[in-house]
Design an enzyme around this catalytic site. Structure first.
Site, PDB file in Angstrom:
ATOM      1  N   ASN A  37      36.618  43.785 -58.998  1.00  0.00           N
ATOM      2  CA  ASN A  37      36.043  44.515 -57.858  1.00  0.00           C
ATOM      3  C   ASN A  37      37.044  44.745 -56.732  1.00  0.00           C
ATOM      4  O   ASN A  37      37.946  43.933 -56.524  1.00  0.00           O
ATOM      5  CB  ASN A  37      34.829  43.773 -57.286  1.00  0.00           C
ATOM      6  CG  ASN A  37      33.634  43.825 -58.223  1.00  0.00           C
ATOM      7  OD1 ASN A  37      33.720  44.377 -59.310  1.00  0.00           O
ATOM      8  ND2 ASN A  37      32.535  43.241 -57.805  1.00  0.00           N
ATOM      9  N   LEU A  38      36.794  45.827 -56.014  1.00  0.00           N
ATOM     10  CA  LEU A  38      37.658  46.191 -54.888  1.00  0.00           C
ATOM     11  C   LEU A  38      37.910  45.001 -53.969  1.00  0.00           C
ATOM     12  O   LEU A  38      39.033  44.723 -53.556  1.00  0.00           O
ATOM     13  CB  LEU A  38      36.976  47.326 -54.116  1.00  0.00           C
ATOM     14  CG  LEU A  38      37.750  47.897 -52.944  1.00  0.00           C
ATOM     15  CD1 LEU A  38      38.989  48.619 -53.436  1.00  0.00           C
ATOM     16  CD2 LEU A  38      36.867  48.841 -52.151  1.00  0.00           C
ATOM     17  N   LYS A  39      36.843  44.251 -53.672  1.00  0.00           N
ATOM     18  CA  LYS A  39      37.008  43.186 -52.654  1.00  0.00           C
ATOM     19  C   LYS A  39      37.902  42.043 -53.136  1.00  0.00           C
ATOM     20  O   LYS A  39      38.480  41.336 -52.331  1.00  0.00           O
ATOM     21  CB  LYS A  39      35.653  42.666 -52.192  1.00  0.00           C
ATOM     22  CG  LYS A  39      34.884  41.864 -53.204  1.00  0.00           C
ATOM     23  CD  LYS A  39      33.646  41.272 -52.528  1.00  0.00           C
ATOM     24  CE  LYS A  39      32.949  40.284 -53.428  1.00  0.00           C
ATOM     25  NZ  LYS A  39      32.002  40.852 -54.368  1.00  0.00           N
ATOM     26  N   GLY A  40      38.039  41.853 -54.436  1.00  0.00           N
ATOM     27  CA  GLY A  40      38.988  40.869 -54.961  1.00  0.00           C
ATOM     28  C   GLY A  40      38.668  39.440 -54.599  1.00  0.00           C
ATOM     29  O   GLY A  40      37.500  39.042 -54.538  1.00  0.00           O
ATOM     30  N   ILE A  41      39.709  38.634 -54.332  1.00  0.00           N
ATOM     31  CA  ILE A  41      39.515  37.213 -54.023  1.00  0.00           C
ATOM     32  C   ILE A  41      40.683  36.705 -53.181  1.00  0.00           C
ATOM     33  O   ILE A  41      41.826  37.158 -53.363  1.00  0.00           O
ATOM     34  CB  ILE A  41      39.370  36.386 -55.332  1.00  0.00           C
ATOM     35  CG1 ILE A  41      39.004  34.940 -55.017  1.00  0.00           C
ATOM     36  CG2 ILE A  41      40.612  36.472 -56.210  1.00  0.00           C
ATOM     37  CD1 ILE A  41      38.568  34.129 -56.232  1.00  0.00           C
TER      38      ILE A  41
END
Ligand code: B12
Length: 250
Positions: free
Chosen positions: A125-129
């Site tokens: 996902n775009l938001k990542g980690i």
């Protein structure tokens, strides 16, 4: 520097370790005695229970702290080494553009009954980690995230439809070795459905995989706990475009 080391607790080389486990016994003095007996049989001497708490009816969770006499020989340690460079986002996009001349297609899913999507979402996902964006952020990647509990036939079908360059599968539940069985089933299904030249790169990940087991499980690569999206993106361009930093500069 010596290649032989001991655990460090309070002072260098004192051999102190901490261990947690659950016993199927009610939380009382006898349970603590049982925990100490187990610790002694595991070679912890002396050992003390530093935490114990009831875990529902008839179960107790323990943390035991104690000394072991075992030594670790660092020369005998074997791990799966990272054999590709971790590149910057710009370098990754540039390699895909120049080498593939089209978007790099990734299909991801949790397979079997596994519904733990947080890990694969962190990668895709775009938001990542941890402040790093996921693969959707990369301009030259096209990401299809199928989510939780995807069956192997559906995954193979979708990967074929999307002409996936890579299939990314997450397995978090390891009860009765479900992660190993599901991965073997998935890799066998891809081998049966597609000839080697048209088969996507198969990548699995999850916190309890042994990263040295890729060949045994029939996949190209395994990623364990703490994996970052950029590491995965770098691996994908390395494996699919033969890319490295020198090639970016060329
Ligand atoms: C959140 C969570 C849930 C949520 C999941 C929500 C969701 N949408 O994901 C809910 C509440 C639904 C859930 C349900 C269950 N859970 Co749960 N859950 C957890 C928990 C607390 C955190 C997992 C997590 O999100 N970690 C954070 C992510 C970011 O880390 P990660 O998954 O390791 O991912 C990283 C790497 O491993 C790697 N990675 C992971 N996948 C992939 C894939 C690829 C391709 C790559 C490259 C990398 C990669 O990259 C990620 C980023 O660094 C863990 C315990 C824990 N503290 O870990 C238990 C845990 C995983 N759950 C567990 C269990 C048993 C269950 C249930 C069976 C409980 C029940 N009896 O109902 C159900 C099963 C549901 C199902 N059908 O799967 C057990 C598994 C035990 C085992 N040995 O198998 C754990 C370990 C808890 C425990 N100690 O008992 N759970």
């Amino acid at each position: 520097m010596s290649s032989v080391v001991r655990p460090y607790g309070d002072t260098t080389g004192d051999g102190m370790v901490q261990l947690s486990f659950t016993l199927p016994v009610p939380a009382d003095r006898r349970a603590e005695g049982a925990a100490l007996q187990l610790a002694a049989k595991m070679g912890m001497d002396p050992a003390m229970v530093v935490h114990s708490r009831a875990m529902g009816d008839g179960y107790t969770f323990f943390v035991v702290y104690g000394r072991v006499n075992h030594l670790v020989d660092l020369d005998g340690v074997r791990v799966a080494e990272r054999d590709f460079p971790v590149l910057a986002g710009k370098e990754i996009n540039s390699l895909v553009k120049r080498r593939l001349r089209r978007k790099l297609v990734v299909v991801g899913a949790c397979i079997g009954t596994d519904a733990h999507t947080v890990g694969i979402d962190a990668i895709l996902n775009l938001k990542g980690i941890a402040g790093e964006k996921g693969l959707e952020y990369y301009r030259e990647f096209r990401v299809v995230n199928l989510g939780a509990q995807v069956s192997v036939p559906d995954l193979v079908e979708r990967a074929r439809e999307e002409r996936a360059d890579a299939v990314l599968v997450s397995q978090v539940v390891t009860q009765r070795d479900a992660h190993l069985h599901n991965t073997r089933q998935m890799s066998a299904a891809f081998r049966e459905a597609l000839p080697a030249a048209r088969r996507p790169l198969l990548v699995v990940g999850g916190p309890r995989f042994d990263e040295t087991m890729a060949t045994e499980l029939g996949v190209n690569r395994i990623f364990g706990r703490g994996t970052s999206p950029r590491e995965v993106a770098s691996y994908l361009v390395h494996a699919l475009t033969g890319g490295d930093r020198a090639a970016v500069a060329a």
